[in-house]
Motif scaffolding. Structure first.
Motif, mmCIF file in Angstrom:
data_model
loop_
_atom_site.group_PDB
_atom_site.id
_atom_site.type_symbol
_atom_site.label_atom_id
_atom_site.label_comp_id
_atom_site.label_asym_id
_atom_site.label_seq_id
_atom_site.Cartn_x
_atom_site.Cartn_y
_atom_site.Cartn_z
ATOM 1 N N GLY A 1 99.118 -22.666 -39.684
ATOM 2 C CA GLY A 1 98.146 -23.735 -39.898
ATOM 3 C C GLY A 1 98.793 -24.990 -40.464
ATOM 4 N N LEU A 2 99.751 -24.784 -41.387
ATOM 5 C CA LEU A 2 100.442 -25.931 -41.985
ATOM 6 C C LEU A 2 101.288 -26.668 -40.946
ATOM 7 N N VAL A 3 101.964 -25.933 -40.094
ATOM 8 C CA VAL A 3 102.773 -26.555 -39.041
ATOM 9 C C VAL A 3 101.887 -27.321 -38.067
ATOM 10 N N LEU A 4 100.747 -26.739 -37.713
ATOM 11 C CA LEU A 4 99.829 -27.410 -36.792
ATOM 12 C C LEU A 4 99.344 -28.733 -37.382
ATOM 13 N N ILE A 5 98.991 -28.716 -38.665
ATOM 14 C CA ILE A 5 98.543 -29.952 -39.321
ATOM 15 C C ILE A 5 99.679 -30.968 -39.370
ATOM 16 N N ALA A 6 100.903 -30.489 -39.621
ATOM 17 C CA ALA A 6 102.051 -31.405 -39.674
ATOM 18 C C ALA A 6 102.284 -32.070 -38.319
ATOM 19 N N LEU A 7 102.146 -31.304 -37.250
ATOM 20 C CA LEU A 7 102.334 -31.863 -35.910
ATOM 21 C C LEU A 7 101.272 -32.907 -35.580
ATOM 22 N N LEU A 8 100.111 -32.781 -36.195
ATOM 23 C CA LEU A 8 99.016 -33.717 -35.933
ATOM 24 C C LEU A 8 98.964 -34.852 -36.960
ATOM 25 N N SER A 9 99.998 -34.997 -37.784
ATOM 26 C CA SER A 9 100.009 -36.001 -38.850
ATOM 27 C C SER A 9 101.043 -37.080 -38.565
ATOM 28 N N PRO A 10 100.629 -38.241 -38.061
ATOM 29 C CA PRO A 10 101.581 -39.333 -37.816
ATOM 30 C C PRO A 10 102.188 -39.886 -39.092
ATOM 31 N N GLU A 11 101.588 -39.592 -40.244
ATOM 32 C CA GLU A 11 102.130 -40.092 -41.505
ATOM 33 C C GLU A 11 103.521 -39.557 -41.792
ATOM 34 N N ILE A 12 103.819 -38.348 -41.303
ATOM 35 C CA ILE A 12 105.151 -37.782 -41.538
ATOM 36 C C ILE A 12 106.217 -38.657 -40.898
ATOM 37 N N GLU B 1 105.968 -41.809 -40.422
ATOM 38 C CA GLU B 1 106.047 -43.028 -41.225
ATOM 39 C C GLU B 1 106.914 -42.810 -42.451
ATOM 40 N N VAL B 2 106.767 -41.649 -43.100
ATOM 41 C CA VAL B 2 107.585 -41.345 -44.275
ATOM 42 C C VAL B 2 109.063 -41.269 -43.904
#
Length: 288
Positions: free
Chosen positions: A158-169, A171-172
């Motif tokens: 679930g954490l990996v799925l959310i990370a893949l859907l987070s463009p903020e990463i 940006e960081v």
């Protein structure tokens, strides 16, 4: 099996809520300009003077939901979480349709990019995770007391799925790899003033100052300047100009006491540097 997978998403949901809270609070404390807040999700729906408060309200709601999910077994917090993410999905869809230039503001200034399918997909996934949690009995961390391989893999998935859907990463990572030079980094004047007032240079000139607030302040490249009215022991009216470097853990602080016709002295953090300084000549020869 389904119940175990659904219950394992509780840490993921709580983590996202807490990260969203922290990012929004940091954005507010950094003093982002109203123009910047106008690019952050629900803030565009309220007048300018209410934008920071709207961002803070979202942070408070997220923190309350996270605390409720962890601390209580009441299903109300879980269904409120479902409603929160479902409403977020609707708001993002409307923003994407009506204001394609606006970011979701999910993680403060890190979410200023226009809303895309990934941001929408993330809120949909979080809504589904929350629905799965709402159907579980019990509350807090009690549904996952046994850290079995299924639980761990489900949570990590679930954490990996959310990370893949987070463009903020992205940006960081971009900010870390391509950090702006000191001359281009925004630093609030209040931050530099706080650094100045904690320095030995400030303490050595405090008795000379006529007021605690600067009469003028400006920035030149990596330096922030503060000008104060002052008076010497001889009664001469002077201007005390401080310069604070805007980079480093313990940035340099300098001061110049300027009289009517000359710079009387220069100081730096740690003591006197050079003593009296002669005034510059009115004309300087320049060779071609």
């Amino acid at each position: 099996m389904f119940e175990t997978i659904a219950a394992a998403q509780l840490p993921v949901v709580v983590l996202l809520l807490v990260l969203g809270t922290v990012a929004k609070v940091v954005t507010i404390l950094k003093g982002v300009e109203p123009e910047g807040l106008s690019q952050m999700g629900p803030a565009v729906l309220v007048p300018e003077r209410w934008r920071a408060r709207m961002l803070l309200l979202c942070a408070v709601v997220e923190l309350g939901l996270a605390a409720g999910l962890v601390a209580t077994s009441h299903p109300l917090f879980r269904w409120w979480t479902v409603g929160f993410f479902a409403m977020s999905t609707f708001v993002l869809w409307e923003l994407r349709r009506r204001r394609p230039d606006v970011g979701c503001g999910c993680f403060g200034e890190m979410s200023s990019a226009p809303v895309g399918l990934r941001s929408l997909g993330r809120t949909v996934v979080l809504t589904v995770m929350s629905v799965g949690l709402a159907w579980q009995d019990g509350g807090g961390w009690f549904p996952v007391p046994d850290l079995s391989w299924v639980t761990i893999v489900s949570a990590l998935g679930g954490l990996v799925l959310i990370a893949l859907l987070s463009p903020e990463i992205e940006e960081v990572v971009a900010r870390i790899r391509y950090r702006a030079p000191c001359e281009q980094r925004p630093v609030a004047a209040s931050t530099a003033l706080a650094r100045l007032r904690s320095s030995s240079v400030w303490q050595s000139h405090a008795e000379m100052l006529s007021a605690s607030e600067p009469t003028d302040t400006w920035r030149e490249l990596c330096w922030r300047f503060f000008s104060f009215s002052g008076r010497t022991l001889q009664g001469e009216t002077v201007d005390v100009v401080f310069a604070v470097y805007l980079s480093g853990r313990r940035p340099a602080v300098k001061a110049a006491v300027v009289g009517a016709n000359a710079v009387i002295r220069l100081d730096v953090e740690g003591g006197l540097e050079g003593g009296a300084v002669k005034p510059m000549p009115e004309t300087v020869g320049v060779s071609a």
